[in-house]
Design an enzyme around this catalytic site. Structure first.
Site, PDB file in Angstrom:
ATOM      1  N   LYS A   1       1.098  -1.333   0.243  1.00  0.00           N
ATOM      2  CA  LYS A   1      -0.029  -0.094   0.171  1.00  0.00           C
ATOM      3  C   LYS A   1       1.043   1.402  -0.049  1.00  0.00           C
ATOM      4  O   LYS A   1       1.929   1.156   0.279  1.00  0.00           O
ATOM      5  CB  LYS A   1      -0.570   0.150   0.940  1.00  0.00           C
ATOM      6  CG  LYS A   1      -2.022   0.808   1.034  1.00  0.00           C
ATOM      7  CD  LYS A   1      -3.083  -0.275   0.352  1.00  0.00           C
ATOM      8  CE  LYS A   1      -4.390   0.908   0.220  1.00  0.00           C
ATOM      9  NZ  LYS A   1      -5.083   0.365   0.312  1.00  0.00           N
TER      10      LYS A   1
ATOM     11  N   ALA B   1     -14.482   0.158   4.746  1.00  0.00           N
ATOM     12  CA  ALA B   1     -13.721   0.822   5.560  1.00  0.00           C
ATOM     13  C   ALA B   1     -12.266  -1.026   5.982  1.00  0.00           C
ATOM     14  O   ALA B   1     -12.634  -1.296   6.406  1.00  0.00           O
ATOM     15  CB  ALA B   1     -14.048   2.240   6.464  1.00  0.00           C
TER      16      ALA B   1
HETATM   17  N1  LIG Z   1     -12.102   2.491  -3.605  1.00  0.00           N
HETATM   18  C1  LIG Z   1     -12.019   1.477  -3.068  1.00  0.00           C
HETATM   19  O1  LIG Z   1     -12.165   1.153  -4.054  1.00  0.00           O
HETATM   20  C2  LIG Z   1     -11.407   0.546  -1.967  1.00  0.00           C
HETATM   21  C3  LIG Z   1     -11.685   1.558  -0.818  1.00  0.00           C
HETATM   22  N2  LIG Z   1     -11.509   1.041   0.481  1.00  0.00           N
HETATM   23  C4  LIG Z   1     -12.564   1.653   1.825  1.00  0.00           C
HETATM   24  O2  LIG Z   1     -12.937   2.473   1.646  1.00  0.00           O
HETATM   25  C5  LIG Z   1     -13.038   3.183   2.457  1.00  0.00           C
HETATM   26  C6  LIG Z   1     -13.655   4.461   1.637  1.00  0.00           C
HETATM   27  O3  LIG Z   1     -12.831   4.332   0.710  1.00  0.00           O
HETATM   28  P1  LIG Z   1     -13.357   5.685  -0.744  1.00  0.00           P
HETATM   29  O4  LIG Z   1     -14.822   5.798  -0.910  1.00  0.00           O
HETATM   30  O5  LIG Z   1     -12.917   4.771  -1.702  1.00  0.00           O
HETATM   31  O6  LIG Z   1     -13.105   7.214  -0.459  1.00  0.00           O
HETATM   32  P2  LIG Z   1     -13.616   8.647  -0.603  1.00  0.00           P
HETATM   33  O7  LIG Z   1     -12.174   9.518   0.190  1.00  0.00           O
HETATM   34  O8  LIG Z   1     -13.499   8.329  -2.005  1.00  0.00           O
HETATM   35  O9  LIG Z   1     -14.672   8.504   0.302  1.00  0.00           O
HETATM   36  C7  LIG Z   1     -14.455   8.708   1.965  1.00  0.00           C
HETATM   37  C8  LIG Z   1     -15.851  10.032   2.495  1.00  0.00           C
HETATM   38  O10 LIG Z   1     -15.542   9.259   4.264  1.00  0.00           O
HETATM   39  C9  LIG Z   1     -15.858  10.913   4.163  1.00  0.00           C
HETATM   40  N3  LIG Z   1     -15.034  10.427   6.264  1.00  0.00           N
HETATM   41  C10 LIG Z   1     -13.586  10.869   6.002  1.00  0.00           C
HETATM   42  N4  LIG Z   1     -13.599  11.207   7.168  1.00  0.00           N
HETATM   43  C11 LIG Z   1     -14.755  10.628   8.157  1.00  0.00           C
HETATM   44  C12 LIG Z   1     -14.940  11.110   9.102  1.00  0.00           C
HETATM   45  N5  LIG Z   1     -14.566  11.018  10.782  1.00  0.00           N
HETATM   46  N6  LIG Z   1     -17.064  10.606   9.932  1.00  0.00           N
HETATM   47  C13 LIG Z   1     -17.812  10.333   8.817  1.00  0.00           C
HETATM   48  N7  LIG Z   1     -17.076  10.672   6.976  1.00  0.00           N
HETATM   49  C14 LIG Z   1     -15.513  10.721   6.696  1.00  0.00           C
HETATM   50  C15 LIG Z   1     -14.688  11.838   3.062  1.00  0.00           C
HETATM   51  O11 LIG Z   1     -15.159  13.007   3.876  1.00  0.00           O
HETATM   52  C16 LIG Z   1     -15.360  10.757   2.244  1.00  0.00           C
HETATM   53  O12 LIG Z   1     -16.189  11.903   1.609  1.00  0.00           O
HETATM   54  C17 LIG Z   1     -12.107   3.893   2.768  1.00  0.00           C
HETATM   55  O13 LIG Z   1     -11.442   2.987   4.286  1.00  0.00           O
HETATM   56  C18 LIG Z   1     -10.587   2.879   2.099  1.00  0.00           C
HETATM   57  O14 LIG Z   1      -9.527   2.155   1.766  1.00  0.00           O
HETATM   58  C19 LIG Z   1     -11.344  -0.374   0.747  1.00  0.00           C
HETATM   59  C20 LIG Z   1     -11.429  -1.034  -0.659  1.00  0.00           C
HETATM   60  C21 LIG Z   1     -11.521  -0.784  -1.337  1.00  0.00           C
HETATM   61  O1  LIG Z   2      -9.287  -0.515  -5.090  1.00  0.00           O
HETATM   62  C1  LIG Z   2      -7.326  -0.367  -5.266  1.00  0.00           C
HETATM   63  O2  LIG Z   2      -6.540   0.407  -6.522  1.00  0.00           O
HETATM   64  C2  LIG Z   2      -6.610  -2.122  -5.549  1.00  0.00           C
HETATM   65  C3  LIG Z   2      -7.269  -1.848  -3.902  1.00  0.00           C
HETATM   66  C4  LIG Z   2      -7.107  -1.705  -2.568  1.00  0.00           C
HETATM   67  O3  LIG Z   2      -6.277  -0.722  -2.080  1.00  0.00           O
HETATM   68  C5  LIG Z   2      -7.830  -2.185  -1.890  1.00  0.00           C
HETATM   69  O4  LIG Z   2      -9.064  -3.057  -1.744  1.00  0.00           O
HETATM   70  O5  LIG Z   2      -7.192  -1.147  -0.221  1.00  0.00           O
END
Ligand SMILES: NC(=O)C1=CN([C@@H]2O[C@H](COP(=O)(O)OP(=O)(O)OC[C@H]3O[C@@H](n4cnc5c(N)ncnc54)[C@H](O)[C@@H]3O)[C@@H](O)[C@H]2O)C=CC1
Ligand SMILES: O=C(O)CCC(=O)C(=O)O
Length: 369
Positions: free
Chosen positions: A79, A264
């Site tokens: 990562k 998450a």
């Molecule tokens: N995007 C993906 O395909 C994947 C994402 N994840 C995990 O899922 C989670 C979300 O990822 P994404 O949606 O891609 O991120 P993102 O950055 O698009 O969205 C995160 C959201 O959470 C909000 N946020 C941040 N801190 C907060 C808090 N304390 N309380 C409430 N809301 C808060 C932000 O304002 C934002 O709207 C992360 O932990 C990420 O590592 C896991 C696997 C794959």
């Molecule tokens: O979604 C990706 O690009 C790789 C997968 C990953 O980083 C995750 O599952 O947290």
């Protein structure tokens, strides 16, 4: 110095990337390449300290090793984190500089989006390295990985409902969603389509506003709560889709839900919190199984893109979770212990195969030729 090596003792390699010209300060952590080259997204976050960024990167990369094993893909765990505010500190040059560091690893590490980064950011990195996944189809990638991640969360919610109620129906249940970003927003929309009731929170008012507009057009019942209130929402399932470490001594005591299943990464502050949830009678869906849809899609870039194949593979999340629930109940262990045991056994078995074939060139890991 001793402290640093103590901190990274479970990891194969940690790279600190510093580029004064662009302001890039990033860390790449490779936890394990026992199953194949490390694969994991790149997070951008305004960490309060370098120690906090390192800690996050180490925890996330270790999680990827387990996620790859659970999802049955031939990649290892890695990562990256970029220290900075995604709203103000991004530039094409910064992502190009990051791409150069990824390239310097000669295929040991593949990366793409995570919290705070988007497929567009990595088009810049792609100018410097081929070791990028999840960019748009027109750039030869598999597209936004948050789409299959959100779909996987839906399978996770269905499996959790099935284990709790005997039915995998999403309708007629209520969900407390923390974070309405790339994944959380898609999960919320799908749940509204199913007629579910939602409690939501986000620190970004724009995201909340967007969801309320959508709720109006769906005629859905959505209640906005503040960052703290979400933990005691009177919902059936808590769906964390923002930061890690949110299941801890303080928050678990507030939960009123029957289950937790969300996207998450690293939801448990410590592994012992899996036991705390179990003691409270709350069914916990191990995060790295529920959120593996994105990984499944980007790992699938080894083959000619095919959305249907990715969807089929993502569906396995439903069965994997039910197996974990059954195994943990049968053996009287937590769902995290059950999932970890399964992954560790698979890594041991696969490592033997990888070392047996170590004399071979490995075209199967040659994404983009
Ligand atoms: N995007 C993906 O395909 C994947 C994402 N994840 C995990 O899922 C989670 C979300 O990822 P994404 O949606 O891609 O991120 P993102 O950055 O698009 O969205 C995160 C959201 O959470 C909000 N946020 C941040 N801190 C907060 C808090 N304390 N309380 C409430 N809301 C808060 C932000 O304002 C934002 O709207 C992360 O932990 C990420 O590592 C896991 C696997 C794959
Ligand atoms: O979604 C990706 O690009 C790789 C997968 C990953 O980083 C995750 O599952 O947290």
């Amino acid at each position: 110095m001793e402290d640093v090596f103590q901190k990274i003792k479970e990891h194969e390699q940690v790279i600190f990337c510093n580029d004064e010209g662009t302001g890039l300060r990033a860390i790449i952590a490779i936890h394990s390449t026992r199953l194949g080259p490390a694969l994991g997204g790149c997070r951008m976050f305004p960490y309060k300290s370098e120690a906090e960024a390192l800690e996050d990167c180490l925890r996330l990369s270790k999680g990827m090793t387990y996620k790859c094993a659970a999802a049955d893909v031939d990649f290892g765990g890695g990562k990256a984190v970029i220290i900075g505010d995604p709203n103000s500190d991004k530039s094409p040059e910064l992502f190009r500089a990051f791409g150069q560091y990824v390239e310097s690893l000669h295929g040991r590490f593949y990366t793409g989006t995570d919290m705070g980064t988007s497929p567009e950011d990595f088009i810049h990195a792609l100018k410097e390295t081929n070791c990028i996944v999840g960019v748009d189809e027109v750039y030869g990638g598999s597209g936004d990985s948050s789409v299959p991640t959100a779909q996987g969360v839906i399978y996770g919610l269905q499996a959790t409902n099935k284990a709790l109620t005997g039915s995998d129906d999403l309708a007629g249940r209520s969900y407390a969603i923390q974070g309405l970003g790339k994944v959380g927003m898609k999960v919320a929309e799908r749940l509204m389509d199913e007629g579910a009731d939602l409690y939501v929170t986000d620190i970004n008012d724009h995201a909340l506003g967007q969801l309320l507009l959508k709720a109006k057009s769906h005629g859905s019942a959505v209640k906005v709560l503040d960052s703290q209130e979400i933990y005691s929402a009177p919902a059936d399932i808590f769906v964390p889709c923002a930061m890690g470490g949110i299941l801890n001594d303080e928050t678990i005591s507030l939960l009123k839900v029957q289950g937790v299943a969300g996207s998450a990464n690293n939801q448990l502050l410590e592994n012992r919190h899996g036991q705390t949830l179990k003691d409270r009678g709350i069914l916990y869906a191990p995060d790295y199984i529920v959120n593996s849809g994105g990984l499944i899609q980007v790992a699938d870039e080894l083959y000619t893109p095919n959305k249907e194949r990715v969807l089929q593979k993502t569906k396995a999340i439903y069965t994997s979770l039910l197996n974990v629930y059954e195994y943990s109940q049968y053996h009287g262990i937590t769902t995290v212990e059950a999932a970890n045991q399964f992954c560790e056994n698979r890594i041991d078995a696969r490592t033997r195969r990888n070392s047996f074939f170590s004399h071979m060139k490995r075209p199967k890991w040659d994404i983009r030729g």
